[in-house]
Design a protein around this motif. Structure first.
Motif, mmCIF file in Angstrom:
data_model
loop_
_atom_site.group_PDB
_atom_site.id
_atom_site.type_symbol
_atom_site.label_atom_id
_atom_site.label_comp_id
_atom_site.label_asym_id
_atom_site.label_seq_id
_atom_site.Cartn_x
_atom_site.Cartn_y
_atom_site.Cartn_z
ATOM 1 N N UNK A 10 0.849 -1.189 0.000
ATOM 2 C CA UNK A 10 0.000 0.000 0.000
ATOM 3 C C UNK A 10 0.880 1.232 0.000
ATOM 4 N N UNK A 11 0.674 2.137 -0.946
ATOM 5 C CA UNK A 11 1.486 3.336 -1.044
ATOM 6 C C UNK A 11 0.921 4.455 -0.181
ATOM 7 N N UNK A 12 1.808 5.232 0.412
ATOM 8 C CA UNK A 12 1.397 6.369 1.220
ATOM 9 C C UNK A 12 1.506 7.677 0.451
ATOM 10 N N UNK A 13 1.797 7.628 -0.849
ATOM 11 C CA UNK A 13 1.937 8.830 -1.652
ATOM 12 C C UNK A 13 0.747 9.002 -2.565
ATOM 13 N N UNK A 14 0.239 10.239 -2.646
ATOM 14 C CA UNK A 14 -0.835 10.517 -3.584
ATOM 15 C C UNK A 14 -0.260 10.644 -4.977
ATOM 16 N N UNK A 15 -1.131 10.657 -5.973
ATOM 17 C CA UNK A 15 -0.664 10.795 -7.344
ATOM 18 C C UNK A 15 0.039 12.120 -7.560
ATOM 19 N N UNK A 16 -0.373 13.152 -6.816
ATOM 20 C CA UNK A 16 0.242 14.461 -6.972
ATOM 21 C C UNK A 16 1.538 14.585 -6.191
ATOM 22 N N UNK A 17 1.860 13.575 -5.382
ATOM 23 C CA UNK A 17 3.077 13.604 -4.598
ATOM 24 C C UNK A 17 2.946 14.360 -3.288
ATOM 25 N N UNK A 18 1.772 14.915 -2.997
ATOM 26 C CA UNK A 18 1.578 15.650 -1.752
ATOM 27 C C UNK A 18 1.373 14.673 -0.611
ATOM 28 N N UNK A 19 1.966 15.005 0.524
ATOM 29 C CA UNK A 19 1.830 14.134 1.685
ATOM 30 C C UNK A 19 1.516 14.958 2.923
ATOM 31 N N UNK A 20 0.970 14.293 3.921
ATOM 32 C CA UNK A 20 0.712 14.907 5.221
ATOM 33 C C UNK A 20 1.428 14.065 6.267
ATOM 34 N N UNK A 21 2.356 14.669 7.030
ATOM 35 C CA UNK A 21 3.107 13.875 8.008
ATOM 36 C C UNK A 21 2.189 13.290 9.070
ATOM 37 N N UNK A 22 2.433 12.028 9.418
ATOM 38 C CA UNK A 22 1.595 11.340 10.396
ATOM 39 C C UNK A 22 2.453 10.486 11.311
ATOM 40 N N UNK A 23 2.218 10.624 12.610
ATOM 41 C CA UNK A 23 2.845 9.773 13.618
ATOM 42 C C UNK A 23 1.930 8.561 13.790
ATOM 43 N N UNK A 24 2.371 7.408 13.341
ATOM 44 C CA UNK A 24 1.518 6.223 13.281
ATOM 45 C C UNK A 24 1.811 5.313 14.474
ATOM 46 N N UNK A 25 0.758 4.905 15.177
ATOM 47 C CA UNK A 25 0.906 3.977 16.297
ATOM 48 C C UNK A 25 -0.136 2.875 16.186
ATOM 49 N N UNK A 26 0.278 1.672 16.559
ATOM 50 C CA UNK A 26 -0.614 0.508 16.572
ATOM 51 C C UNK A 26 -0.835 0.115 18.031
ATOM 52 N N UNK A 27 -2.062 0.283 18.487
ATOM 53 C CA UNK A 27 -2.401 0.141 19.904
ATOM 54 C C UNK A 27 -2.721 -1.301 20.279
ATOM 55 N N UNK A 28 -2.796 -1.509 21.598
ATOM 56 C CA UNK A 28 -3.337 -2.743 22.186
ATOM 57 C C UNK A 28 -2.627 -3.999 21.700
ATOM 58 N N UNK A 29 -1.301 -3.965 21.714
ATOM 59 C CA UNK A 29 -0.520 -5.160 21.383
ATOM 60 C C UNK A 29 -0.555 -6.074 22.597
ATOM 61 N N UNK A 30 -1.299 -7.162 22.475
ATOM 62 C CA UNK A 30 -1.549 -8.092 23.575
ATOM 63 C C UNK A 30 -1.383 -9.519 23.050
ATOM 64 N N UNK A 31 -1.313 -10.495 23.949
ATOM 65 C CA UNK A 31 -1.212 -11.883 23.467
ATOM 66 C C UNK A 31 -2.327 -12.270 22.506
ATOM 67 N N UNK A 32 -3.566 -11.826 22.779
ATOM 68 C CA UNK A 32 -4.666 -12.261 21.921
ATOM 69 C C UNK A 32 -4.880 -11.365 20.707
ATOM 70 N N UNK A 33 -4.027 -10.355 20.512
ATOM 71 C CA UNK A 33 -4.136 -9.529 19.300
ATOM 72 C C UNK A 33 -2.917 -9.691 18.389
ATOM 73 N N UNK A 34 -1.975 -10.560 18.742
ATOM 74 C CA UNK A 34 -0.737 -10.652 17.973
ATOM 75 C C UNK A 34 -0.972 -11.051 16.524
ATOM 76 N N UNK A 35 -1.950 -11.913 16.267
ATOM 77 C CA UNK A 35 -2.233 -12.292 14.877
ATOM 78 C C UNK A 35 -2.698 -11.080 14.073
ATOM 79 N N UNK A 36 -3.542 -10.237 14.693
ATOM 80 C CA UNK A 36 -3.991 -9.030 14.002
ATOM 81 C C UNK A 36 -2.848 -8.035 13.833
ATOM 82 N N UNK A 37 -2.005 -7.909 14.854
ATOM 83 C CA UNK A 37 -0.844 -7.025 14.732
ATOM 84 C C UNK A 37 0.034 -7.475 13.569
ATOM 85 N N UNK A 38 0.263 -8.770 13.471
ATOM 86 C CA UNK A 38 1.068 -9.313 12.370
ATOM 87 C C UNK A 38 0.417 -9.005 11.029
ATOM 88 N N UNK A 39 -0.912 -9.078 10.973
ATOM 89 C CA UNK A 39 -1.627 -8.751 9.738
ATOM 90 C C UNK A 39 -1.368 -7.301 9.337
#
Length: 249
Positions: free
Chosen positions: A1-30
């Protein structure tokens, strides 16, 4: 999945993936192999909930992700409230956090103990010591300014932004989230996200928070469009260290 638009414009984003737990590891891996596969590991923070039944193989997976460059951060202890003892907490639980905001209704002493226990868990399990702590649902609770200065973490994230505890500074940053597990949450989250995206700038990067089941919830299509519409992942330190921020109160 690309994070660039066709025009090349971007918006900076601090990305975090929450709730990393034993029962969510499969989803985290996804997430790490699908919708967030293009995010450089150094620009993605995994928010780990330590006080659960972590098995040796699951701990090894966390260590492998850290060795690959993903940053691990502290995220509560069990991500579940012990008690609800105030009207504010009851309203927050009903309309925002359900049973997740475990900081609320705890005393300051209990909060300090919880956060220190969180930090020690990483050391005890042979991880690099984390610098960032994010309370579940970003709800700090009764954690005063003086108490924050003595926490083992350098950075603390709340709904409004990041607290640099070493420098005594606060950095206000807009926040977007997509955890719409019920239809009634959709309109308010869309309005919130739209407003916050508008105020994001090069100096005030958007915080993009993702939860393990968001790809199954009602705003999954919205989130996918956001990820495909010019989001440029950036490490939160790059933002905090280049902006002038007011002294923390």
């Amino acid at each position: 999945m690309s994070f660039l638009t066709r025009s090349g414009k971007t918006k900076p984003a601090i990305v975090s993936l929450h709730d990393v737990m034993p029962d969510t590891l499969d989803d985290v891996r996804w997430w790490l192999t699908h919708w967030l596969a293009d995010v450089p590991p150094a620009d993605l923070t995994l928010l780990v909930v330590p006080g659960l039944d972590w098995q040796p193989a699951q701990l090894e997976q966390l260590r492998a992700w850290q060795q690959q460059g993903y940053e691990l951060a502290g995220h509560g202890w069990q991500h579940r409230v012990r008690r609800i003892s105030t009207l504010y907490h009851r309203l927050h639980s009903t309309f925002v956090s359900r049973q997740a905001a475990e900081h609320l209704s705890l005393s300051e002493a209990e909060l300090i103990e919880l956060i220190e226990r969180n930090y020690q868990w990483f050391t005890d399990n042979d991880f690099q010591s984390p610098e960032l702590y994010v309370p579940p649902a970003w709800a700090l609770g009764q954690l005063g300014t003086t108490a924050r200065r003595h926490l083992p973490f350098r950075y603390l994230e709340s709904t409004a932004g990041f607290h640099d505890l070493h420098a005594g500074r606060f950095h206000a940053l807009p926040l977007a989230g997509f955890e719409a597990d019920a239809r009634w949450r959709v309109p308010s989250l869309r309005l919130w996200n739209g407003l916050n995206r508008r105020v994001a700038t090069a100096q005030r990067a958007l915080r993009l928070s993702i939860h393990p089941h968001d790809h199954r919830y009602y705003l999954a299509d919205d989130l996918q469009r956001w990820l495909q519409s010019g989001i440029q992942p950036i490490n939160y330190r790059q933002v905090l260290h280049r902006t002038k921020a007011p002294q923390a109160a």
